[in-house]
Design a protein around this motif. Structure first.
Motif, PDB file in Angstrom:
ATOM      1  N   LYS A  86      -4.540  -3.197  -7.165  1.00 46.62           N
ATOM      2  CA  LYS A  86      -4.556  -1.929  -7.885  1.00 46.62           C
ATOM      3  C   LYS A  86      -5.784  -1.106  -7.529  1.00 46.62           C
ATOM      4  O   LYS A  86      -5.690   0.119  -7.347  1.00 46.62           O
ATOM      5  N   GLY A  87      -6.918  -1.765  -7.397  1.00 43.13           N
ATOM      6  CA  GLY A  87      -8.128  -1.049  -7.016  1.00 43.13           C
ATOM      7  C   GLY A  87      -7.985  -0.410  -5.645  1.00 43.13           C
ATOM      8  O   GLY A  87      -8.395   0.738  -5.428  1.00 43.13           O
ATOM      9  N   ARG A  88      -7.401  -1.158  -4.703  1.00 43.38           N
ATOM     10  CA  ARG A  88      -7.192  -0.596  -3.362  1.00 43.38           C
ATOM     11  C   ARG A  88      -6.182   0.542  -3.394  1.00 43.38           C
ATOM     12  O   ARG A  88      -6.333   1.534  -2.682  1.00 43.38           O
ATOM     13  N   ALA A  89      -5.141   0.403  -4.223  1.00 41.65           N
ATOM     14  CA  ALA A  89      -4.139   1.456  -4.320  1.00 41.65           C
ATOM     15  C   ALA A  89      -4.748   2.747  -4.866  1.00 41.65           C
ATOM     16  O   ALA A  89      -4.484   3.837  -4.342  1.00 41.65           O
ATOM     17  N   LEU A  90      -5.562   2.627  -5.895  1.00 48.16           N
ATOM     18  CA  LEU A  90      -6.159   3.818  -6.500  1.00 48.16           C
ATOM     19  C   LEU A  90      -7.162   4.481  -5.557  1.00 48.16           C
ATOM     20  O   LEU A  90      -7.237   5.708  -5.484  1.00 48.16           O
ATOM     21  N   LEU A  91      -7.937   3.678  -4.832  1.00 47.71           N
ATOM     22  CA  LEU A  91      -8.881   4.256  -3.879  1.00 47.71           C
ATOM     23  C   LEU A  91      -8.137   4.873  -2.696  1.00 47.71           C
ATOM     24  O   LEU A  91      -8.550   5.903  -2.156  1.00 47.71           O
ATOM     25  N   THR A  92      -7.047   4.254  -2.303  1.00 50.52           N
ATOM     26  CA  THR A  92      -6.205   4.843  -1.262  1.00 50.52           C
ATOM     27  C   THR A  92      -5.697   6.205  -1.703  1.00 50.52           C
ATOM     28  O   THR A  92      -5.729   7.179  -0.937  1.00 50.52           O
ATOM     29  N   ALA A  93      -5.233   6.282  -2.933  1.00 48.32           N
ATOM     30  CA  ALA A  93      -4.737   7.558  -3.459  1.00 48.32           C
ATOM     31  C   ALA A  93      -5.834   8.614  -3.444  1.00 48.32           C
ATOM     32  O   ALA A  93      -5.602   9.777  -3.079  1.00 48.32           O
ATOM     33  N   GLU A  94      -7.051   8.206  -3.812  1.00 49.13           N
ATOM     34  CA  GLU A  94      -8.175   9.142  -3.850  1.00 49.13           C
ATOM     35  C   GLU A  94      -8.542   9.630  -2.448  1.00 49.13           C
ATOM     36  O   GLU A  94      -8.714  10.831  -2.212  1.00 49.13           O
ATOM     37  N   ARG A  95      -8.645   8.708  -1.512  1.00 50.34           N
ATOM     38  CA  ARG A  95      -9.033   9.084  -0.151  1.00 50.34           C
ATOM     39  C   ARG A  95      -7.969   9.963   0.516  1.00 50.34           C
ATOM     40  O   ARG A  95      -8.275  10.953   1.166  1.00 50.34           O
ATOM     41  N   LEU A  96      -6.706   9.576   0.371  1.00 42.57           N
ATOM     42  CA  LEU A  96      -5.648  10.324   1.038  1.00 42.57           C
ATOM     43  C   LEU A  96      -5.420  11.692   0.399  1.00 42.57           C
ATOM     44  O   LEU A  96      -4.930  12.614   1.060  1.00 42.57           O
ATOM     45  N   ALA A  97      -5.785  11.827  -0.866  1.00 40.63           N
ATOM     46  CA  ALA A  97      -5.709  13.147  -1.495  1.00 40.63           C
ATOM     47  C   ALA A  97      -6.695  14.105  -0.837  1.00 40.63           C
ATOM     48  O   ALA A  97      -6.439  15.315  -0.743  1.00 40.63           O
ATOM     49  N   GLU A  98      -7.821  13.579  -0.362  1.00 38.55           N
ATOM     50  CA  GLU A  98      -8.779  14.406   0.361  1.00 38.55           C
ATOM     51  C   GLU A  98      -8.265  14.741   1.759  1.00 38.55           C
ATOM     52  O   GLU A  98      -8.464  15.846   2.268  1.00 38.55           O
ATOM     53  N   GLU A  99      -7.596  13.780   2.378  1.00 37.71           N
ATOM     54  CA  GLU A  99      -7.061  13.990   3.726  1.00 37.71           C
ATOM     55  C   GLU A  99      -5.878  14.957   3.719  1.00 37.71           C
ATOM     56  O   GLU A  99      -5.735  15.778   4.627  1.00 37.71           O
ATOM     57  N   ARG A 106       4.874  -0.626   5.560  1.00 41.10           N
ATOM     58  CA  ARG A 106       3.890  -1.185   6.491  1.00 41.10           C
ATOM     59  C   ARG A 106       2.461  -1.080   5.939  1.00 41.10           C
ATOM     60  O   ARG A 106       1.697  -2.049   5.965  1.00 41.10           O
ATOM     61  N   ILE A 107       2.108   0.074   5.419  1.00 40.13           N
ATOM     62  CA  ILE A 107       0.743   0.284   4.946  1.00 40.13           C
ATOM     63  C   ILE A 107       0.473  -0.502   3.668  1.00 40.13           C
ATOM     64  O   ILE A 107      -0.640  -1.005   3.462  1.00 40.13           O
ATOM     65  N   SER A 108       1.478  -0.662   2.836  1.00 39.65           N
ATOM     66  CA  SER A 108       1.310  -1.489   1.635  1.00 39.65           C
ATOM     67  C   SER A 108       0.990  -2.929   2.006  1.00 39.65           C
ATOM     68  O   SER A 108       0.174  -3.589   1.346  1.00 39.65           O
ATOM     69  N   GLN A 109       1.598  -3.409   3.069  1.00 41.75           N
ATOM     70  CA  GLN A 109       1.325  -4.770   3.526  1.00 41.75           C
ATOM     71  C   GLN A 109      -0.056  -4.871   4.159  1.00 41.75           C
ATOM     72  O   GLN A 109      -0.793  -5.824   3.918  1.00 41.75           O
ATOM     73  N   ARG A 110      -0.437  -3.881   4.963  1.00 42.45           N
ATOM     74  CA  ARG A 110      -1.750  -3.925   5.618  1.00 42.45           C
ATOM     75  C   ARG A 110      -2.888  -3.820   4.612  1.00 42.45           C
ATOM     76  O   ARG A 110      -3.932  -4.443   4.773  1.00 42.45           O
ATOM     77  N   ALA A 160     -10.396   2.791  13.927  1.00 47.35           N
ATOM     78  CA  ALA A 160     -11.710   3.406  14.068  1.00 47.35           C
ATOM     79  C   ALA A 160     -11.753   4.811  13.477  1.00 47.35           C
ATOM     80  O   ALA A 160     -12.830   5.321  13.169  1.00 47.35           O
ATOM     81  N   ALA A 161     -10.603   5.420  13.289  1.00 45.93           N
ATOM     82  CA  ALA A 161     -10.546   6.766  12.735  1.00 45.93           C
ATOM     83  C   ALA A 161      -9.969   6.790  11.324  1.00 45.93           C
ATOM     84  O   ALA A 161      -9.683   7.852  10.789  1.00 45.93           O
ATOM     85  N   CYS A 162      -9.834   5.616  10.723  1.00 45.51           N
ATOM     86  CA  CYS A 162      -9.131   5.526   9.440  1.00 45.51           C
ATOM     87  C   CYS A 162     -10.071   5.737   8.255  1.00 45.51           C
ATOM     88  O   CYS A 162     -11.108   5.057   8.150  1.00 45.51           O
ATOM     89  N   PRO A 163      -9.725   6.614   7.324  1.00 50.42           N
ATOM     90  CA  PRO A 163     -10.565   6.820   6.145  1.00 50.42           C
ATOM     91  C   PRO A 163     -10.479   5.686   5.133  1.00 50.42           C
ATOM     92  O   PRO A 163     -11.206   5.688   4.141  1.00 50.42           O
ATOM     93  N   LEU A 164      -9.612   4.704   5.393  1.00 50.95           N
ATOM     94  CA  LEU A 164      -9.468   3.562   4.498  1.00 50.95           C
ATOM     95  C   LEU A 164     -10.079   2.300   5.088  1.00 50.95           C
ATOM     96  O   LEU A 164     -10.009   1.232   4.480  1.00 50.95           O
ATOM     97  N   ALA A 165     -10.679   2.415   6.259  1.00 49.51           N
ATOM     98  CA  ALA A 165     -11.110   1.242   7.011  1.00 49.51           C
ATOM     99  C   ALA A 165     -12.137   0.400   6.274  1.00 49.51           C
ATOM    100  O   ALA A 165     -12.148  -0.827   6.410  1.00 49.51           O
ATOM    101  N   ASP A 166     -13.001   1.031   5.478  1.00 50.35           N
ATOM    102  CA  ASP A 166     -14.091   0.275   4.869  1.00 50.35           C
ATOM    103  C   ASP A 166     -13.630  -0.657   3.767  1.00 50.35           C
ATOM    104  O   ASP A 166     -14.370  -1.539   3.344  1.00 50.35           O
ATOM    105  N   PHE A 167     -12.368  -0.530   3.310  1.00 48.42           N
ATOM    106  CA  PHE A 167     -11.881  -1.477   2.309  1.00 48.42           C
ATOM    107  C   PHE A 167     -10.528  -2.074   2.679  1.00 48.42           C
ATOM    108  O   PHE A 167      -9.962  -2.845   1.920  1.00 48.42           O
ATOM    109  N   CYS A 168     -10.014  -1.746   3.858  1.00 47.88           N
ATOM    110  CA  CYS A 168      -8.713  -2.266   4.280  1.00 47.88           C
ATOM    111  C   CYS A 168      -8.837  -3.715   4.740  1.00 47.88           C
ATOM    112  O   CYS A 168      -9.610  -4.027   5.641  1.00 47.88           O
ATOM    113  N   PRO A 169      -8.091  -4.641   4.145  1.00 44.97           N
ATOM    114  CA  PRO A 169      -8.177  -6.057   4.542  1.00 44.97           C
ATOM    115  C   PRO A 169      -7.704  -6.315   5.969  1.00 44.97           C
ATOM    116  O   PRO A 169      -8.043  -7.353   6.536  1.00 44.97           O
TER     117      PRO A 169
END
Length: 242
Positions: A34-47, A177-181, A229-238
């Protein structure tokens, strides 16, 4: 295939780094799905700023037109659909007129979208169902929408979230795919992934979350060689790959 999206240019701030720590200082690295989902939502809203309707690339002026365009978008690009629908909607602007259409006339209008005979059956069947079963008013409940010819769960969620601003999280190949990654869900069944994400993303944000994830999947988190290398989610993506 419709994701209700077009080709959007992606811009990032000068000096953007995928492992930028400005987010980490505020929220830390999320440990739960859930934490990753919410941060994903926040980051992608900026993108990808904008509402679900603004991010939707299928041209439409009504729920009926959006549903018809979404049916046409199966195995077809949104760009091609938008080339076809002006003539279709000029001839059949609502469900009542399309319900009375001759199949051969509709086939001629939608031929270039591919699978035109099957799509024609779905379009006319959809219009007839709306007219006869729902009094000419497009239904909004998921349980009703999935009974309409040519309309599955994903299409129903597109209509609910874009046309009616209701909860609805379409799960396509990019969202899966992204939900799994991101390890938001280990399920491979789209319905199970939808339920998992619905438990994490607030109802009003579900549709736009799906659209943004799809855009991210097209632009960065692609299937074969993700651009980590260009992903805004890279710093928390497993699944981050250096």
């Amino acid at each position: 295939m419709c994701h209700c999206l077009g080709n959007r240019a992606i811009t990032r701030p000068l000096g953007f780094r995928p492992t930028d720590t400005r987010y980490l200082e505020a929220v830390g690295r999320p440990r739960s799905p859930k934490g990753r989902a919410l941060l994903t939502a926040e980051r992608l809203a900026e993108e990808f700023p904008g509402t679900a309707k603004e991010l939707c690339a299928l041209t439409h002026d009504s729920p009926f037109q959006l549903l018809a365009a979404t049916i046409l978008s199966a195995q077809c690009t949104d760009v091609r659909v938008n080339l076809v629908t002006p003539a279709l909607f000029a001839a059949y602007p609502d469900a009542a007129s399309l319900a009375r259409a001759k199949p051969e006339d509709v086939e001629d209008l939608v031929r270039t979208t591919g699978f035109f005979r099957a799509k024609t059956r779905s379009l006319i069947g959809m219009a007839q169902a709306v007219e006869t079963r729902f009094g000419g008013v497009m239904p909004t409940e998921l349980s009703d929408l999935v009974t309409v010819p040519g309309v599955g769960r994903k299409t129903s969620n597109v209509l609910r979230s874009v046309a009616f601003d209701l909860p609805g999280l379409p799960v396509d190949t990019h969202v899966l795919r992204i939900s799994q990654r991101l390890k938001l869900s280990e399920a491979t069944d789209p319905v199970k992934v939808e339920h998992a994400l619905n438990a994490m993303i607030p109802g009003p944000e579900q549709g736009v979350f799906s659209l943004r994830v799809i855009l991210h999947g097209r632009a960065t988190c692609v299937a074969r060689r993700p651009k980590c290398a260009a992903c805004p989610l890279a710093d928390f993506c497993p699944s981050y790959e250096v």
